[in-house]
Design a protein around this motif. Structure first.
Motif, PDB file in Angstrom:
ATOM      1  N   THR A   1      19.512  13.203   3.118  1.00 30.56           N
ATOM      2  CA  THR A   1      18.946  12.238   2.171  1.00 30.56           C
ATOM      3  C   THR A   1      17.598  11.733   2.688  1.00 30.56           C
ATOM      4  OG1 THR A   1      20.141  10.440   3.249  1.00 30.56           O
ATOM      5  CG2 THR A   1      21.210  11.514   1.362  1.00 30.56           C
ATOM      6  N   PRO A   2      16.712  11.256   1.778  1.00 34.25           N
ATOM      7  CA  PRO A   2      15.411  10.732   2.228  1.00 34.25           C
ATOM      8  C   PRO A   2      15.599   9.489   3.086  1.00 34.25           C
ATOM      9  CG  PRO A   2      15.438  11.098  -0.152  1.00 34.25           C
ATOM     10  CD  PRO A   2      16.842  11.224   0.316  1.00 34.25           C
ATOM     11  N   ARG A   3      14.792   9.373   4.110  1.00 39.61           N
ATOM     12  CA  ARG A   3      14.825   8.203   4.981  1.00 39.61           C
ATOM     13  C   ARG A   3      13.562   7.391   4.706  1.00 39.61           C
ATOM     14  NH1 ARG A   3      17.759   7.111   9.497  1.00 39.61           N
ATOM     15  NH2 ARG A   3      16.939   5.534  10.914  1.00 39.61           N
ATOM     16  N   GLY A   4      13.716   6.263   4.030  1.00 39.92           N
ATOM     17  CA  GLY A   4      12.575   5.455   3.634  1.00 39.92           C
ATOM     18  C   GLY A   4      12.129   5.796   2.221  1.00 39.92           C
ATOM     19  N   LYS A   5      11.375   4.881   1.624  1.00 39.04           N
ATOM     20  CA  LYS A   5      10.908   5.059   0.244  1.00 39.04           C
ATOM     21  C   LYS A   5       9.398   4.898   0.111  1.00 39.04           C
ATOM     22  CE  LYS A   5      15.223   3.307  -1.783  1.00 39.04           C
ATOM     23  NZ  LYS A   5      15.834   2.245  -2.627  1.00 39.04           N
ATOM     24  N   GLY A   6       8.820   3.936   0.864  1.00 43.49           N
ATOM     25  CA  GLY A   6       7.378   3.777   0.829  1.00 43.49           C
ATOM     26  C   GLY A   6       6.719   4.901   1.599  1.00 43.49           C
TER      27      GLY A   6
ATOM     28  N   VAL B   1       0.834  -1.202   0.000  1.00 44.99           N
ATOM     29  CA  VAL B   1       0.000   0.000   0.000  1.00 44.99           C
ATOM     30  C   VAL B   1       0.868   1.252   0.000  1.00 44.99           C
ATOM     31  CG1 VAL B   1      -1.688   1.325   1.337  1.00 44.99           C
ATOM     32  CG2 VAL B   1      -1.966  -1.146   1.087  1.00 44.99           C
ATOM     33  N   GLY B   2       1.904   1.246   0.822  1.00 44.89           N
ATOM     34  CA  GLY B   2       2.802   2.398   0.880  1.00 44.89           C
ATOM     35  C   GLY B   2       3.614   2.573  -0.383  1.00 44.89           C
ATOM     36  N   SER B   3       3.932   1.475  -1.033  1.00 44.70           N
ATOM     37  CA  SER B   3       4.660   1.554  -2.303  1.00 44.70           C
ATOM     38  C   SER B   3       3.823   2.249  -3.364  1.00 44.70           C
ATOM     39  CB  SER B   3       5.044   0.152  -2.782  1.00 44.70           C
ATOM     40  OG  SER B   3       5.861  -0.504  -1.842  1.00 44.70           O
TER      41      SER B   3
END
Length: 527
Positions: A258-263, A202-204
């Motif tokens: 930098t971004p922490r996490g992708k979903g 769902v987060g993806s």
């Protein structure tokens, strides 16, 4: 020992539920479940222990609505309902409410499953051929089995990176229906709530980083969150009696920018989505760190890696926009920290994850004022165990995973116990002996407690380890434990006791290699 009026212990209404306090156990993968994903004795004892400790709301993490290869709980068939009913009954006895966090992994579960079954069938045929003395068929079938299994793992690896973009609308619809069916089973089992796992598949789909689709589920913000809202609607239709919570993952920023996490979603989109979720009928929102990097340290960071409760600023923004309760999670290690968050109005519910692994009695102790055993965020027993496919535990809590068999029991009459050594082992032995009703004296030859913990806490980012020693400095006086510093135990001391516990620790080891005795070589003790 009494505590001042506690915000943590105030009740709160969440949808159709009345929670007796603001202390929540968030979803964690434990590894305690049975091989088929049902709730067995180990899971039951663990969650009931949390409920007995006063937690008001417990979420069972990563419950799959289909029979996956993942080592997580599963509520995929009606046959599993009774084990979840037993779980609900167990926590309800102590006044707690229980939720299932429903999720779907980011791969084609039926497709991978068929390949695994094919591999197993070929292996079975190989063994039958071997038993019949047909070595040629045995070799051919074993080769076939190994090749299919290799292809299955290759597909799994591929899907984990690309399934979010390659899944057909038909597949997404089937997954949504499976989630709804699992929610209906949860309602039959007497479960109180469903938490939508806003990460994983769902987060993806919500993520602008991961979602590259060009259909109605990709592109714009509205398209990317479409599936999540459809899942919420499907759950509410299938299980109308249940409270529905949404774990809302936010892509935070690392110290280096930098971004922490992708979903999940960026903070601004999280705020917009929170309003849509409330409009969709969500009863509660848990603002949490987004994952989906393959690094569990993103969502469960070790000591010193991230600030305490680093997602709280986003939770506070969300709370200002919605009227439903908002929970915060992530490196909240003390009662005082939770109280302050509530006092400041930054969140409504405090999720103590690793902290409740370390001390399941946070709620009871918040009521009495007894110090809690604070989590070190060392990740040694919990995160390391899960990543190595072992069941979760805590280096400071011997009960974890064995709550059915391990507990402090009453002692055997009035006895004097001498504990030799004030390191972490001696201090825990002293605490347990005192809890059992014994008269305990700790003898420590140096001028301070902690032993080698003091060495372990010396490197950069490791000072949080000292919380383990500070706990005993707080708790032992109230238990009547006498601590003798600068006092090496004598024969007279030990002979005056009914029993002695020797916890003098270890010594540094000189590695037997050429040059180890050089003046240029030092040990951690020397440093």
């Amino acid at each position: 020992m009494t505590a001042p009026a506690s915000k943590l212990l105030q009740p709160i209404t969440v949808g159709p539920l009345e929670l007796k306090n603001r202390i929540m156990f968030p979803p964690l993968t434990t590894g305690y479940e049975e091989r088929d994903g049902s709730i067995g004795e180990r899971s039951l004892a663990f969650y009931e222990r949390l409920a007995r400790g006063g937690v008001s709301y417990i979420v069972i993490g990563d419950v799959a609505p289909v029979m996956t290869a993942s080592p997580t709980p599963k509520l995929a068939t009606d046959a599993q309902i009774p084990t979840f009913k037993a779980l609900a009954d167990a926590v309800h006895k102590h006044g707690a409410k229980i939720a299932l966090q429903l999720f779907h992994p980011e791969y084609d579960v039926p497709g991978v499953g068929r390949m695994v079954m094919g591999s197993m069938a070929a292996a079975k045929a190989a063994q039958e051929a071997k038993a019949a003395g047909d070595e040629e068929t045995f070799a051919a079938k074993m080769a076939e089995s190994n090749e299919i299994r290799k292809q299955a793992y290759a597909k799994l690896h591929h899907d984990m990176q690309h399934f979010v973009n390659e899944a057909s609308v038909e597949q997404l619809t089937q997954i949504k229906e499976a989630i709804a069916a699992s929610a209906a089973r949860a309602q039959q089992a007497g479960i109180d709530a469903i938490e939508v796992h806003g990460d994983r598949l769902v987060g993806s789909l919500c993520s602008a980083i991961l979602n590259q689709r060009t259909d109605e589920y990709g592109g714009s913000f509205e398209n990317r969150v479409r599936y999540a809202l459809e899942v919420v609607a499907a759950i509410k239709e299938a299980a109308p009696e249940l409270m529905v919570e949404y774990k809302l993952p936010v892509i935070m920023e690392n110290p280096d920018g930098t971004p922490r996490g992708k979903g999940g979603l960026q903070p601004d989109e999280v705020c917009e989505f929170a309003k849509l979720l409330e409009g969709a009928g969500i009863d509660m929102i848990q603002v949490a760190q987004a994952n989906h990097t393959g690094n569990m340290g993103d969502t469960i960071p070790p000591m010193g890696a991230m600030p305490y409760n680093w997602t709280l600023p986003v939770a506070e923004r969300v709370k200002a926009l919605v009227s439903v309760p908002v929970a915060t999670v992530g490196r909240v290690v003390s009662v005082e920290a939770g109280e302050k968050i509530l006092e400041d109005g930054a969140a409504d519910i405090i999720a103590y994850g690793r902290s409740l692994m370390c001390d399941p009695d946070i709620a009871l102790k918040a009521a009495t004022g007894e110090p809690i055993r604070e989590c070190l965020n060392c990740n040694k027993g919990c995160v390391d165990a899960i990543q190595n496919r072992k069941y979760i535990s805590c280096v400071l809590n011997a009960e974890n995973g064995d709550e059915a068999t391990i507990a402090i029991k009453p002692g055997e009459g009035d006895k004097k116990i001498a504990v030799v050594g004030g390191g972490i082992a001696g201090l825990e032995a002293a605490r347990v002996a005192a809890k059992r009703g014994y008269d305990v004296t700790v003898y420590e030859a140096s001028d301070h407690l902690g032993g080698q913990i003091v060495l372990a806490a010396a490197p950069p980012r490791k000072d949080e380890i000292m919380r383990s020693v500070e706990y005993y400095e707080k708790i032992l006086p109230g238990l009547g434990v006498k601590v003798e510093l600068n006092h090496a135990a004598t024969a007279e001391d030990l002979n005056a006791a009914d029993a002695a516990i020797v916890a003098v620790g270890a010594h540094d080891v000189v590695i037997p290699v050429p040059g180890a005795d050089s003046e240029k070589v030092v040990s951690s003790w020397d440093v």
